[in-house]
Structures are given as structure tokens and as C-alpha cells.
Motif scaffolding. Structure first.
Motif, PDB file in Angstrom:
ATOM      1  N   ALA A 100       2.860   4.382 -17.086  1.00 42.42           N
ATOM      2  CA  ALA A 100       2.434   3.381 -17.871  1.00 42.42           C
ATOM      3  C   ALA A 100       1.134   2.246 -17.672  1.00 42.42           C
ATOM      4  CB  ALA A 100       3.905   1.946 -17.107  1.00 42.42           C
ATOM      5  N   TYR A 135       4.348   8.210  -8.874  1.00 45.15           N
ATOM      6  CA  TYR A 135       4.248   7.809 -10.435  1.00 45.15           C
ATOM      7  C   TYR A 135       6.103   8.116 -10.451  1.00 45.15           C
ATOM      8  CZ  TYR A 135      -0.510   7.649 -10.183  1.00 45.15           C
ATOM      9  OH  TYR A 135      -1.866   8.502 -10.054  1.00 45.15           O
ATOM     10  N   GLU A 136       6.780   8.412  -9.945  1.00 52.38           N
ATOM     11  CA  GLU A 136       8.057   8.356 -10.765  1.00 52.38           C
ATOM     12  C   GLU A 136       9.040   7.670  -9.771  1.00 52.38           C
ATOM     13  OE1 GLU A 136      11.462   9.733 -13.075  1.00 52.38           O
ATOM     14  OE2 GLU A 136       9.277   9.284 -12.911  1.00 52.38           O
ATOM     15  N   ASP A 196      -0.826   7.530 -13.961  1.00 58.28           N
ATOM     16  CA  ASP A 196       0.991   6.861 -14.283  1.00 58.28           C
ATOM     17  C   ASP A 196       0.754   6.708 -15.799  1.00 58.28           C
ATOM     18  OD1 ASP A 196       3.075   5.859 -13.726  1.00 58.28           O
ATOM     19  OD2 ASP A 196       2.550   4.245 -14.290  1.00 58.28           O
ATOM     20  N   VAL A 226      11.646   0.168 -10.324  1.00 59.24           N
ATOM     21  CA  VAL A 226      10.981  -0.683 -11.147  1.00 59.24           C
ATOM     22  C   VAL A 226      12.010  -0.730 -11.808  1.00 59.24           C
ATOM     23  CG1 VAL A 226       9.688  -1.687 -12.630  1.00 59.24           C
ATOM     24  CG2 VAL A 226       8.426  -0.823 -10.717  1.00 59.24           C
ATOM     25  N   ALA A 227      12.482   0.343 -12.399  1.00 60.89           N
ATOM     26  CA  ALA A 227      14.283   0.263 -13.361  1.00 60.89           C
ATOM     27  C   ALA A 227      14.931  -0.478 -12.660  1.00 60.89           C
ATOM     28  CB  ALA A 227      14.099   1.661 -14.120  1.00 60.89           C
ATOM     29  N   ARG A 248       8.385   4.425 -11.131  1.00 59.29           N
ATOM     30  CA  ARG A 248       8.888   3.529 -12.416  1.00 59.29           C
ATOM     31  C   ARG A 248      10.449   3.386 -12.152  1.00 59.29           C
ATOM     32  NH1 ARG A 248      12.821   5.539 -15.456  1.00 59.29           N
ATOM     33  NH2 ARG A 248      12.823   7.867 -14.025  1.00 59.29           N
ATOM     34  N   SER A 249      11.098   4.830 -11.416  1.00 63.15           N
ATOM     35  CA  SER A 249      12.809   4.277 -11.294  1.00 63.15           C
ATOM     36  C   SER A 249      12.970   2.739 -10.029  1.00 63.15           C
ATOM     37  CB  SER A 249      13.081   5.965 -10.391  1.00 63.15           C
ATOM     38  OG  SER A 249      14.231   4.959  -9.706  1.00 63.15           O
ATOM     39  N   HIS A 296       4.751  -0.641 -13.839  1.00 59.91           N
ATOM     40  CA  HIS A 296       5.837  -1.074 -15.127  1.00 59.91           C
ATOM     41  C   HIS A 296       6.700  -1.821 -14.435  1.00 59.91           C
ATOM     42  CE1 HIS A 296       6.529   3.699 -15.454  1.00 59.91           C
ATOM     43  NE2 HIS A 296       5.063   3.531 -14.526  1.00 59.91           N
ATOM     44  N   GLU A 339       4.750  -4.043 -17.578  1.00 54.19           N
ATOM     45  CA  GLU A 339       6.325  -3.624 -18.630  1.00 54.19           C
ATOM     46  C   GLU A 339       7.415  -4.348 -18.884  1.00 54.19           C
ATOM     47  OE1 GLU A 339       4.338   0.224 -20.884  1.00 54.19           O
ATOM     48  OE2 GLU A 339       5.235   0.474 -19.137  1.00 54.19           O
ATOM     49  N   ARG A 340       8.049  -3.938 -17.680  1.00 54.38           N
ATOM     50  CA  ARG A 340       8.706  -4.862 -18.518  1.00 54.38           C
ATOM     51  C   ARG A 340       8.919  -6.439 -17.601  1.00 54.38           C
ATOM     52  NH1 ARG A 340      13.252  -1.699 -17.871  1.00 54.38           N
ATOM     53  NH2 ARG A 340      13.262   0.593 -17.625  1.00 54.38           N
TER      54      ARG A 340
END
Length: 465
Positions: free
Chosen positions: A81, A393-394, A79, A400-401, A397-398, A41, A44-45
Motif C-alpha cells: 500500500a 506488513y501483512e 509495503d 486495517v481491513a 493490512r489485515s 492502508h 487507501e481505505r
């Protein structure tokens, strides 16, 4: 390194450079499934990152149970991503319905993912302590503007803008003692005690074959071990749990949405009913007395009643606990019971939740007063045995966001977990059975050993380890 992940993270020497947090990488501790998901993640960002793994390979803890087949198929174990990055690099996903072993999880997923990140993943790199550069835990003024200081076991140091701790709990198993303290004599008997999932039908077979083995714990790591032991001829098996019965370990059988998971409890129940496995309930390990090559394990329940069993070998499947010592100079808000964040604790409390009823959660619930530090994965759950890979995994994601400043995405947490079979229990049942639970190693994915697999699928499972 170039490509999907941008420039390589740079190690900074405190004596030579004045680090500015915004110019530094996010450091991920642990290259297991959740740590590498966080890395995916971050990639990706477009956020700079480095992954520090104490073991000599990605998925080092998974490798310890590489002989075990998981109960959930590939489609639940990758995952999102990570999948996108791997497929963009030409990777082909394994059969989505196949139940992989731990070794396959590494070889077909974790190792290719780590390779994609190149020298951003540093193996053999153990973190010994974390702090803020120039700040102990007490000092406040200017604290949030200071970079994190990460000290490694070899004495070297590096800086980070944020830390995602996905180091897990595999190296800190619970003790055998029923009160959370080591049983009397436990240290003296250490060479006769294994912690969860020895390779009973492979590398460890000779150590167990023909021996009287005691398995302590009522989780699915215990069930997996018991089913493997049942295949060893002339090997007496005693199974000891603190609960009054083993109904929760037996689970939902044919009612389970994951057939391999339901089969685990069904087969275990059959072995107990046939007498192949001797079940001892109400067993509160109090003391272990070494007698040559054997040990006498003594139970003393809260009323003072004693019972004992004499065996040759013990498998302690009593779960794991988090070790927060490396973050001793950070400001953590830990729940006094579970050792998770205080905000997460009521959402994962095993007195009220099974692994299938844990609500979606992310960066907000995982945040500490130390801005920029997050523990994710099984470590985030503390002593709660309700963790699943999908949950981790969630989380990744959260978090990293949030680190990317995208709080709308960070707060949009979604989780679809099965409320089935062994994953399901009423509050009353959970309160009665919780003392016999064993916290999972892999996030509730452990199944039966590889030799038990038939027709391309394992006959095993588990929910919470």
C-alpha cells in the motif's frame, strides 16, 4: 491535509466535546516501517487516522542503527500500500536488488512516506497511557461504545475510535542476566554496556578500539557486532552464548536463499575457527563486578558451575521485550510466556518455529478482549525472535481491513517466507538454542555494517535479529 489521505485528523478536548467513536480517527502509535504501513492502508481505505511518534523523525528507532546495511533487498522491504501511494505521488522505487542501510531505509522510503501524510504524522509525541473515556479496566457496561482515551507525555489527551500500537520494542532491551532478571551489579556497570549494534566503525570506534569487548547473545545483531569488531585491530573479542554451540548462529551459509544473510554466519564461523573471536559456550550471566574501568562478568549455569571473563566493554545483544504498561487499563489477553496475544503465541513460539515457518496471521490472531486495540509489528511478537518485516506488513493490512469492516480481506492472510539457512531449524535444535537467541530490532533485517559492503551489496545478514 488533502490528497491521498483525506481530511486532517482532529484532536478532541474531552472537556469540550462529547466524542463519538465513529467520528474519530484511528490512532497509530509509532512511525516506523509497520506503523507507516498501517497508515498507508488506512489512507487507501479512506479511514481518518493520526500517527504518533515519540522520536523526532519517522523511523526514529531505525535511525539508531542507520549505519547498518540490511540483508534483504528493497523488493522485500516496502509495503504494498505504501508503494502504491508513493508511486502515485511521483516517487521512484530504489533498485529492487539493492541492500539498503538503515539510513537509506529512512531517506528513500520512510521519510517520503511520512511526508506524504503531512501533519497526520506527529513526531515528538510520546504516548504515556491508554484507556477508555470514562472507563477503567473493571467497568464493562457500555465499554465498547466508549472512545479510546490517549494521554500524552505532555499531559494533553486525544480520542480515537481504534488504536494500532506499532511502537516496537527498541527502548526496552532485555537484561544481561540469564534468568531474565538483571545480573547482580548490572546497574552499576551500565555505562560500560551498550545494547546491540553500536557504530563500531564510525561514531563509536574510539570507545571500542583496543579494548577487550564481550558480546553477549547468539542472534544476528550479535553476529553483526562481532564482524565489525573483528575489523578493529588490537581489539580482543569474547563472544558468550548460553547454548552449547553456535551452529544456529552460523546458519545455512551457501544454502541460504538470501546470499548476504548466509554470508554472515559463514564469516562469523571463520573468525571463531581462526581464533580472532573467542567463543565461550554455556555462559549464563549471573553477576557483573566493576573494577575501575573494567568489569568481571561471572557466569553461573543451572548446575552451579562458574566461569568468568574480565573485559573493558560489553555489548548486550540479548534481545528485546515488549512494554505493555501504557495499555495497563485496557483488557489484554497476553500469553504468559511470550507476551504476545494468546492466539498468536503457538504460531510464533521459537520452540517450534523459526522466522521462515511462522504461518500467516492477521487481525483475528492479534485481537484482544479490548475491541479496537491491536499491537502489530515486533511488539506483537512479545519475546519471540521470529518476526520479519513482511510479517508485520501483512498484519497491518489485515488489521486495517478489519477496522474498515472488511472481514473477508482481514481473514485472507497470505505470507511467503523463505525457509532457508539461518531461518530454518528443527524443533530439537530450536529448543536447544533458544536460550541464546537475541530478539531483532528491525524485524530480522539487520546485516553487517556499511564498511563491509562490497560491489554494491553488503556481506551480512540475519533472520531473526
Amino acid at each position: 491535509m488533502s490528497g491521498c489521505c483525506g481530511p486532517t485528523a482532529v484532536e478532541l478536548e474531552p472537556s469540550r466535546q462529547a466524542a463519538q467513536p465513529g467520528d474519530l480517527p484511528v490512532v497509530v502509535i509509532g512511525a516506523g516501517p509497520i506503523g507507516l504501513a498501517a497508515a498507508a492502508h488506512l489512507a487507501e481505505r479512506g479511514l481518518d487516522f493520526a500517527v504518533l511518534e515519540a522520536g523526532e523523525q519517522a523511523g526514529a528507532s531505525v535511525a539508531q542503527w542507520g549505519h547498518v546495511r540490511v540483508f534483504s533487498p528493497w523488493k522485500y522491504n516496502i509495503d504494498a500500500a505504501a508503494r502504491r501511494l508513493l508511486e502515485a505521488d511521483g516517487w521512484s522505487s530504489p533498485d529492487p536488488e539493492w541492500l539498503p542501510t538503515g539510513a537509506e531505509l529512512i531517506g528513500d522510503y520512510l521519510a517520503p512516506l511520512a511526508k506524504l501524510f503531512g501533519d497526520r504524522v506527529r513526531t515528538g509525541t510520546k504516548v504515556s497511557a491508554i484507556s477508555r473515556l470514562g472507563y477503567d479496566r473493571v467497568r464493562t457496561a457500555g465499554r465498547d461504545a466508549a472512545p479510546f482515551l490517549i494521554r500524552l507525555a505532555d499531559g494533553s489527551e486525544l480520542h480515537a475510535r481504534a488504536i494500532i500500537d506499532a511502537s516496537g520494542t527498541y527502548t526496552t532491551p532485555n537484561v544481561l542476566g540469564a534468568s531474565g532478571l538483571p545480573a547482580h551489579g548490572e546497574a552499576d556497570a551500565a555505562e560500560l554496556v551498550d545494547h546491540a549494534l553500536p557504530d563500531l566503525l564510525g561514531a563509536d570506534r574510539d570507545r571500542y578500539s583496543g579494548k577487550h569487548v564481550l558480546v553477549v547473545g547468539a542472534g544476528h545483531s550479535a553476529a553483526t557486532t562481532l564482524l565489525a569488531l573483528a575489523q578493529l585491530e588490537d581489539t580482543p573479542i569474547t563472544w558468550a552464548i548460553r547454548a552449547g554451540n553456535a551452529s544456529r548462529a552460523y546458519g545455512g551459509g551457501e544454502a541460504d536463499a538470501l546470499p548476504a544473510r548466509g554470508a554472515l554466519g559463514t564469516r562469523l564461523h571463520a573468525h571463531v575457527e581462526s581464533g580472532r573471536i573467542r567463543l565461550v559456550t554455556g555462559f549464563f550471566t549471573h553477576a557483573i563486578e566493576r573494577d575501575g574501568e573494567q568489569v568481571r562478568v561471572i557466569s553461573r549455569d543451572p548446575s552451579g558451575h562458574e566461569q568468568s571473563v574480565t573485559v573493558d566493554q560489553i555489548v548486550s545483544a540479548t534481545g528485546y521485550r515488549p512494554d505493555h504498561s501504557i495499555a495497563g487499563e485496557l483488557r489484554l489477553d497476553l500469553d504468559p510466556i511470550l507476551g504476545s496475544t494468546r492466539a498468536l503465541a503457538p504460531l510464533i513460539d521459537p520452540n517450534a518455529h523459526s522466522c521462515g515457518t511462522v504461518p500467516a496471521h492477521g487481525a483475528e490472531e492479534l485481537a484482544h478482549p479490548e475491541d479496537g486495540y491491536y499491537a502489530v509489528g515486533v511488539k506483537s511478537y512479545g519475546r519471540a525472535p521470529t518476526f520479519l518485516l513482511a510479517t508485520g506488513y501483512e498484519q497491518a493490512r489485515s488489521v486495517v481491513a478489519a477496522l474498515a469492516g472488511d472481514w473477508e480481506a482481514a481473514r485472507d492472510v497470505q505470507l511467503d517466507l523463505p525457509e532457508t539457512g539461518v531461518c530454518s531449524s528443527s524443533l530439537a535444535e530450536a529448543q536447544e538454542q533458544r536460550v541464546g537467541l537475541a530478539t531483532g530490532i528491525s524485524g530480522g533485517l539487520l546485516g553487517t555494517p556499511l564498511p563491509l559492503a562490497t560491489a554494491g551489496a553488503a556481506q551480512g545478514g540475519g533472520c531473526c535479529g
